[in-house]
Scaffold this motif. Structure first.
Motif, PDB file in Angstrom:
ATOM      1  N   PRO A 170       0.811  -1.239   0.000  1.00 29.86           N
ATOM      2  CA  PRO A 170       0.000   0.000   0.000  1.00 29.86           C
ATOM      3  C   PRO A 170       0.833   1.272   0.000  1.00 29.86           C
ATOM      4  CG  PRO A 170      -0.151  -1.149   2.114  1.00 29.86           C
ATOM      5  CD  PRO A 170       0.503  -2.092   1.158  1.00 29.86           C
ATOM      6  N   SER A 171       2.071   1.208   0.466  1.00 36.75           N
ATOM      7  CA  SER A 171       2.907   2.412   0.493  1.00 36.75           C
ATOM      8  C   SER A 171       3.422   2.793  -0.890  1.00 36.75           C
ATOM      9  CB  SER A 171       4.091   2.222   1.438  1.00 36.75           C
ATOM     10  OG  SER A 171       4.995   1.252   0.926  1.00 36.75           O
ATOM     11  N   PHE A 172       3.267   1.905  -1.862  1.00 34.26           N
ATOM     12  CA  PHE A 172       3.736   2.212  -3.212  1.00 34.26           C
ATOM     13  C   PHE A 172       3.047   3.459  -3.777  1.00 34.26           C
ATOM     14  CE2 PHE A 172       5.166  -2.403  -4.328  1.00 34.26           C
ATOM     15  CZ  PHE A 172       6.299  -2.214  -3.543  1.00 34.26           C
ATOM     16  N   VAL A 173       1.773   3.622  -3.468  1.00 29.59           N
ATOM     17  CA  VAL A 173       1.041   4.795  -3.957  1.00 29.59           C
ATOM     18  C   VAL A 173       1.666   6.072  -3.418  1.00 29.59           C
ATOM     19  CG1 VAL A 173      -1.181   5.995  -3.992  1.00 29.59           C
ATOM     20  CG2 VAL A 173      -1.113   3.503  -4.170  1.00 29.59           C
ATOM     21  N   GLU A 174       1.960   6.087  -2.121  1.00 31.53           N
ATOM     22  CA  GLU A 174       2.572   7.268  -1.516  1.00 31.53           C
ATOM     23  C   GLU A 174       3.978   7.502  -2.060  1.00 31.53           C
ATOM     24  OE1 GLU A 174       1.004   9.440   0.347  1.00 31.53           O
ATOM     25  OE2 GLU A 174      -0.775   8.183   0.060  1.00 31.53           O
ATOM     26  N   CYS A 175       4.676   6.432  -2.369  1.00 30.93           N
ATOM     27  CA  CYS A 175       6.015   6.582  -2.953  1.00 30.93           C
ATOM     28  C   CYS A 175       5.948   7.270  -4.310  1.00 30.93           C
ATOM     29  CB  CYS A 175       6.685   5.211  -3.104  1.00 30.93           C
ATOM     30  SG  CYS A 175       7.164   4.433  -1.542  1.00 30.93           S
ATOM     31  N   ILE A 176       4.998   6.841  -5.138  1.00 29.53           N
ATOM     32  CA  ILE A 176       4.862   7.453  -6.464  1.00 29.53           C
ATOM     33  C   ILE A 176       4.482   8.924  -6.333  1.00 29.53           C
ATOM     34  CG2 ILE A 176       3.654   7.365  -8.685  1.00 29.53           C
ATOM     35  CD1 ILE A 176       3.184   4.390  -8.199  1.00 29.53           C
ATOM     36  N   LYS A 177       3.638   9.231  -5.355  1.00 31.93           N
ATOM     37  CA  LYS A 177       3.223  10.624  -5.144  1.00 31.93           C
ATOM     38  C   LYS A 177       4.414  11.538  -4.892  1.00 31.93           C
ATOM     39  CE  LYS A 177      -1.440  10.025  -3.205  1.00 31.93           C
ATOM     40  NZ  LYS A 177      -2.265  10.251  -1.995  1.00 31.93           N
ATOM     41  N   GLN A 178       5.440  11.007  -4.259  1.00 31.69           N
ATOM     42  CA  GLN A 178       6.607  11.822  -3.913  1.00 31.69           C
ATOM     43  C   GLN A 178       7.629  11.905  -5.044  1.00 31.69           C
ATOM     44  OE1 GLN A 178       8.202  11.200   0.177  1.00 31.69           O
ATOM     45  NE2 GLN A 178       6.559   9.700   0.400  1.00 31.69           N
ATOM     46  N   MET A 179       7.400  11.169  -6.100  1.00 27.20           N
ATOM     47  CA  MET A 179       8.372  11.109  -7.196  1.00 27.20           C
ATOM     48  C   MET A 179       8.026  12.097  -8.308  1.00 27.20           C
ATOM     49  SD  MET A 179       8.806   6.956  -7.398  1.00 27.20           S
ATOM     50  CE  MET A 179      10.149   6.975  -8.600  1.00 27.20           C
TER      51      MET A 179
END
Length: 309
Positions: A170-179
């Protein structure tokens, strides 16, 4: 002396009563104006203005309103009407995102359908809401960039396949948001390269023969990779972000194969930085990066377009 004192006292009293009279006059005028300007629906005792303040002529009341109250009331009205117009001006450009978001949701469905078109229908399942809902919200604002859009689309597609659903963190979404698009481009490149060396350019001062080392140094440039994907500072910042997201780990270890470092020295990126600091005594500090297990999982889910059949 007594006569002078009495005259002074009398004069002071006259002034006081004159000021008090003026104050009462102005106060009564204000009450009259408030009555005239009262909003509809506010209950007041029904009495004529002339009955409230019989000593104030109507002409005086209206002139006072025209000269003193009306300009302020008019400006206040302008200000109050400006607020909703200003809000409308600020919000209007954002309205397109509401409509665009609806269009993008449909586009996302089509994009995912294209990615999983060869899947056996029996292998498809509903994605976890805590993964799919944030991803659908985020992808609607990333349609203009291929790298970010495709990472969200890959994540959503693989969250709907039995074989990969459990691997979607689930943290993958937040990771993409920061990229940024550059971060995505760099990590995609790192995921498919065999060169894992980096160089820091440092400025050195004096060489201590007893210690066999330079007495002091200053790091001038970090994370020189020779990839030439963008401006060096932005590219170095991307390396730092990828490390903060735990996708890569940068260490001071050195590769045994020096070809990786010699390749960096021949790059346009390194030559530009070396020239920039040519007035200083500099040295190269070699290091390397490794992709973490978390980073490898992110690559498998979000970066690789391949969908398991």
């Amino acid at each position: 002396m007594i006569t002078v004192a009495n005259k002074t006292t009398s004069l002071v009293m006259v002034c006081i009563f004159a000021c008090l009279g003026s104050f009462l006059l102005i106060f009564n005028i204000c009450l009259s104006i408030m009555y005239l300007q009262a909003p509809i629906g506010v209950e007041y005792e029904r009495m004529e203005l002339i009955e409230i303040n019989p000593i104030i002529p109507d002409e005086t009341k209206h002139q006072f309103y025209k000269d003193a109250i009306h300009p302020s009331a008019k400006e206040l009205g302008k200000t109050l009407s400006l607020v909703p117009r200003l809000v409308n001006t600020i919000i209007s450009p954002l309205e397109k995102y509401i409509y665009t978001k609806e269009c993008n949701i449909q586009y996302t469905k089509d994009l995912i359908a294209e990615k999983i078109k060869n899947q056996n229908p029996e292998s498809l399942v509903a994605p976890e809401p805590y993964v799919a809902v944030p991803a659908l919200n985020a992808i609607s604002y990333s349609m203009d960039n291929d790298q970010l859009r495709d990472m969200y689309a890959n994540l959503l597609a693989k969250s709907m396949i039995k074989g990969t659903r459990s691997l979607v963190h689930p943290s993958f979404v937040e990771c993409i948001k920061q990229m940024s698009p550059l971060d995505a481009k760099l990590f995609h490149h790192l995921a498919h390269t065999e060169f894992t060396g980096l160089i820091d350019l440092i400025a050195v001062e004096e060489y201590d023969k007893e210690l066999g080392m330079y007495s002091s140094y200053e790091i001038l440039e970090t994370n020189i990779s020779g990839l030439d994907l963008s401006d060096h500072q932005l590219q170095s910042a991307s390396f730092n972000l990828l490390e903060r997201l735990a996708f890569i780990k940068i260490s001071q270890d050195v590769l045994a194969d020096k070809y990786c470092y010699s390749r960096i020295l021949l790059s346009r990126e390194y030559k530009h930085l070396a020239k920039l600091h040519s007035h200083l005594r500099t040295e190269n500090q070699e290091k390397l990066f490794n992709i973490t297990d978390f980073g490898k999982l992110f690559i498998k889910i979000c970066l690789d377009d391949a969908i398991p059949e």
